[in-house]
Each structure stands twice: as C-alpha cells, then as structure tokens.
Design a protein around this motif. Structure first.
Motif, PDB file in Angstrom:
ATOM      1  N   ASN A 170       0.838  -1.191   0.000  1.00 38.90           N
ATOM      2  CA  ASN A 170       0.000   0.000   0.000  1.00 38.90           C
ATOM      3  C   ASN A 170       0.877   1.246   0.000  1.00 38.90           C
ATOM      4  OD1 ASN A 170      -1.674   2.155   0.730  1.00 38.90           O
ATOM      5  ND2 ASN A 170      -3.027   0.822   1.901  1.00 38.90           N
ATOM      6  N   LYS A 171       0.565   2.235  -0.829  1.00 43.92           N
ATOM      7  CA  LYS A 171       1.374   3.454  -0.894  1.00 43.92           C
ATOM      8  C   LYS A 171       1.316   4.280   0.383  1.00 43.92           C
ATOM      9  CE  LYS A 171      -2.098   6.284  -3.211  1.00 43.92           C
ATOM     10  NZ  LYS A 171      -2.370   7.125  -4.372  1.00 43.92           N
ATOM     11  N   PHE A 172       0.363   3.994   1.265  1.00 45.71           N
ATOM     12  CA  PHE A 172       0.253   4.719   2.533  1.00 45.71           C
ATOM     13  C   PHE A 172       0.878   3.959   3.700  1.00 45.71           C
ATOM     14  CE2 PHE A 172      -3.468   6.230   0.057  1.00 45.71           C
ATOM     15  CZ  PHE A 172      -3.094   7.548  -0.055  1.00 45.71           C
ATOM     16  N   SER A 173       1.508   2.849   3.465  1.00 46.84           N
ATOM     17  CA  SER A 173       2.040   2.041   4.563  1.00 46.84           C
ATOM     18  C   SER A 173       3.183   2.722   5.314  1.00 46.84           C
ATOM     19  CB  SER A 173       2.503   0.683   4.040  1.00 46.84           C
ATOM     20  OG  SER A 173       3.555   0.870   3.113  1.00 46.84           O
ATOM     21  N   SER A 174       3.823   3.711   4.707  1.00 48.68           N
ATOM     22  CA  SER A 174       4.941   4.374   5.378  1.00 48.68           C
ATOM     23  C   SER A 174       4.518   5.676   6.081  1.00 48.68           C
ATOM     24  CB  SER A 174       6.053   4.671   4.374  1.00 48.68           C
ATOM     25  OG  SER A 174       5.581   5.581   3.406  1.00 48.68           O
ATOM     26  N   ILE A 175       3.241   5.976   6.132  1.00 51.40           N
ATOM     27  CA  ILE A 175       2.774   7.194   6.797  1.00 51.40           C
ATOM     28  C   ILE A 175       2.881   7.011   8.307  1.00 51.40           C
ATOM     29  CG2 ILE A 175       0.759   8.632   7.289  1.00 51.40           C
ATOM     30  CD1 ILE A 175      -0.128   8.187   4.424  1.00 51.40           C
ATOM     31  N   LYS A 176       3.414   8.033   8.957  1.00 52.88           N
ATOM     32  CA  LYS A 176       3.570   8.009  10.415  1.00 52.88           C
ATOM     33  C   LYS A 176       3.037   9.328  10.979  1.00 52.88           C
ATOM     34  CE  LYS A 176       7.050   7.646  14.003  1.00 52.88           C
ATOM     35  NZ  LYS A 176       8.475   7.570  14.298  1.00 52.88           N
ATOM     36  N   VAL A 177       2.175   9.251  11.971  1.00 52.73           N
ATOM     37  CA  VAL A 177       1.652  10.453  12.614  1.00 52.73           C
ATOM     38  C   VAL A 177       2.732  10.985  13.547  1.00 52.73           C
ATOM     39  CG1 VAL A 177      -0.107  11.394  14.154  1.00 52.73           C
ATOM     40  CG2 VAL A 177      -0.723   9.658  12.458  1.00 52.73           C
ATOM     41  N   GLU A 178       3.115  12.237  13.351  1.00 53.76           N
ATOM     42  CA  GLU A 178       4.165  12.860  14.161  1.00 53.76           C
ATOM     43  C   GLU A 178       3.605  13.821  15.194  1.00 53.76           C
ATOM     44  OE1 GLU A 178       7.442  12.375  14.175  1.00 53.76           O
ATOM     45  OE2 GLU A 178       7.407  10.892  12.572  1.00 53.76           O
ATOM     46  N   ASN A 179       2.502  14.459  14.877  1.00 51.24           N
ATOM     47  CA  ASN A 179       1.977  15.496  15.757  1.00 51.24           C
ATOM     48  C   ASN A 179       0.467  15.608  15.568  1.00 51.24           C
ATOM     49  OD1 ASN A 179       2.072  17.534  17.634  1.00 51.24           O
ATOM     50  ND2 ASN A 179       2.871  19.069  16.249  1.00 51.24           N
ATOM     51  N   ILE A 180      -0.211  15.889  16.648  1.00 53.41           N
ATOM     52  CA  ILE A 180      -1.663  16.082  16.605  1.00 53.41           C
ATOM     53  C   ILE A 180      -1.971  17.389  17.326  1.00 53.41           C
ATOM     54  CG2 ILE A 180      -3.880  15.207  17.424  1.00 53.41           C
ATOM     55  CD1 ILE A 180      -2.761  12.390  17.145  1.00 53.41           C
ATOM     56  N   VAL A 181      -2.908  18.150  16.795  1.00 55.75           N
ATOM     57  CA  VAL A 181      -3.339  19.396  17.433  1.00 55.75           C
ATOM     58  C   VAL A 181      -4.810  19.258  17.791  1.00 55.75           C
ATOM     59  CG1 VAL A 181      -3.652  21.886  17.135  1.00 55.75           C
ATOM     60  CG2 VAL A 181      -1.658  20.754  16.144  1.00 55.75           C
ATOM     61  N   LEU A 182      -5.131  19.627  19.021  1.00 60.31           N
ATOM     62  CA  LEU A 182      -6.496  19.543  19.517  1.00 60.31           C
ATOM     63  C   LEU A 182      -6.877  20.901  20.086  1.00 60.31           C
ATOM     64  CD1 LEU A 182      -8.960  17.794  20.690  1.00 60.31           C
ATOM     65  CD2 LEU A 182      -7.569  17.684  22.752  1.00 60.31           C
ATOM     66  N   THR A 183      -8.046  21.389  19.732  1.00 66.18           N
ATOM     67  CA  THR A 183      -8.553  22.619  20.349  1.00 66.18           C
ATOM     68  C   THR A 183      -9.788  22.257  21.166  1.00 66.18           C
ATOM     69  OG1 THR A 183      -9.887  23.186  18.417  1.00 66.18           O
ATOM     70  CG2 THR A 183      -7.684  24.131  18.531  1.00 66.18           C
ATOM     71  N   LEU A 184      -9.976  23.016  22.238  1.00 63.39           N
ATOM     72  CA  LEU A 184     -11.042  22.702  23.176  1.00 63.39           C
ATOM     73  C   LEU A 184     -11.516  23.995  23.818  1.00 63.39           C
ATOM     74  CD1 LEU A 184     -12.362  20.813  25.498  1.00 63.39           C
ATOM     75  CD2 LEU A 184     -10.066  20.690  26.389  1.00 63.39           C
ATOM     76  N   ASN A 185     -12.785  24.077  24.122  1.00 61.66           N
ATOM     77  CA  ASN A 185     -13.335  25.240  24.808  1.00 61.66           C
ATOM     78  C   ASN A 185     -14.237  24.743  25.934  1.00 61.66           C
ATOM     79  OD1 ASN A 185     -14.419  27.646  25.667  1.00 61.66           O
ATOM     80  ND2 ASN A 185     -15.089  28.317  23.658  1.00 61.66           N
ATOM     81  N   VAL A 203      -3.443  27.014  27.922  1.00 59.16           N
ATOM     82  CA  VAL A 203      -4.746  27.233  28.554  1.00 59.16           C
ATOM     83  C   VAL A 203      -4.956  28.739  28.678  1.00 59.16           C
ATOM     84  CG1 VAL A 203      -6.177  26.800  30.577  1.00 59.16           C
ATOM     85  CG2 VAL A 203      -4.512  25.083  29.845  1.00 59.16           C
ATOM     86  N   PHE A 204      -6.010  29.235  28.061  1.00 55.87           N
ATOM     87  CA  PHE A 204      -6.322  30.659  28.073  1.00 55.87           C
ATOM     88  C   PHE A 204      -7.386  30.945  29.127  1.00 55.87           C
ATOM     89  CE2 PHE A 204      -4.538  29.780  23.969  1.00 55.87           C
ATOM     90  CZ  PHE A 204      -3.738  30.887  23.711  1.00 55.87           C
ATOM     91  N   GLY A 205      -7.381  32.148  29.654  1.00 56.38           N
ATOM     92  CA  GLY A 205      -8.306  32.546  30.702  1.00 56.38           C
ATOM     93  C   GLY A 205      -9.767  32.491  30.299  1.00 56.38           C
ATOM     94  N   ASN A 206     -10.055  32.553  29.005  1.00 60.91           N
ATOM     95  CA  ASN A 206     -11.445  32.507  28.554  1.00 60.91           C
ATOM     96  C   ASN A 206     -11.981  31.073  28.434  1.00 60.91           C
ATOM     97  OD1 ASN A 206     -10.157  31.592  26.273  1.00 60.91           O
ATOM     98  ND2 ASN A 206     -10.881  33.223  24.924  1.00 60.91           N
ATOM     99  N   GLY A 207     -11.156  30.076  28.787  1.00 61.44           N
ATOM    100  CA  GLY A 207     -11.589  28.689  28.760  1.00 61.44           C
ATOM    101  C   GLY A 207     -11.168  27.921  27.530  1.00 61.44           C
ATOM    102  N   LYS A 208     -10.502  28.578  26.599  1.00 60.32           N
ATOM    103  CA  LYS A 208     -10.049  27.897  25.395  1.00 60.32           C
ATOM    104  C   LYS A 208      -8.681  27.270  25.636  1.00 60.32           C
ATOM    105  CE  LYS A 208     -12.738  30.680  22.248  1.00 60.32           C
ATOM    106  NZ  LYS A 208     -12.751  31.568  21.086  1.00 60.32           N
ATOM    107  N   MET A 209      -8.464  26.114  24.995  1.00 63.48           N
ATOM    108  CA  MET A 209      -7.196  25.391  25.131  1.00 63.48           C
ATOM    109  C   MET A 209      -6.733  24.883  23.780  1.00 63.48           C
ATOM    110  SD  MET A 209      -8.000  23.048  28.430  1.00 63.48           S
ATOM    111  CE  MET A 209      -9.078  23.659  29.700  1.00 63.48           C
TER     112      MET A 209
END
Length: 70
Positions: free
Chosen positions: A2-17, A60-66
């Motif tokens: 599979n041409k995607f077999s060498s894909i590796k996740v290096e970083n993930i970004v998550l936002t939250l409120n 972590v921001f004072g308005n509750g967003k992360m």
C-alpha cells in the motif's frame, strides 16, 4: 504494498473550549509542576507533560479555550 504504509503520525493538534473563565494565576500557583504562566509575556498558561518519550504542550487561556499539541 500500500502506498500509505509508510505514513507516520508525528503530531496532533487539539482545540477545546470549556466555555467558562479559568483563573490561570490560581491554577498555575496550585499545580506548580510543569506549568508556566506570565501574563505580561503571553496570555496563556503553558503546561508541558511528558508521557512515554512524548511531549505534550497545552496552552490554557483565561477565557476557557485550550490548544493541545503533541
């Protein structure tokens, strides 16, 4: 092969409120370990967590967003 077999996740970004104001000065002074907060330099508290050779940073921001990266 599979041409995607060498894909590796290096970083993930998550936002939250959590939609409620957070007392960053109190949080930083209570937790102390792994957190920095200086509202004169930046408007967020910065948590750094290490789990099994992985570094996770949480702003972590004072308005509750992360923003989590890692």
């Amino acid at each position: 092969m599979n041409k995607f077999s060498s894909i590796k996740v290096e970083n993930i970004v998550l936002t939250l409120n959590v939609e409620t104001p957070l007392p960053l000065k109190l949080i930083a002074s209570t937790l102390k370990c792994g957190i920095s907060y200086n509202n004169k330099k930046f408007a967020a508290a910065n948590f750094k967590i290490f789990i099994e050779n992985q570094k996770i940073a949480i702003l972590v921001f004072g308005n509750g967003k992360m923003v989590c990266t890692g």
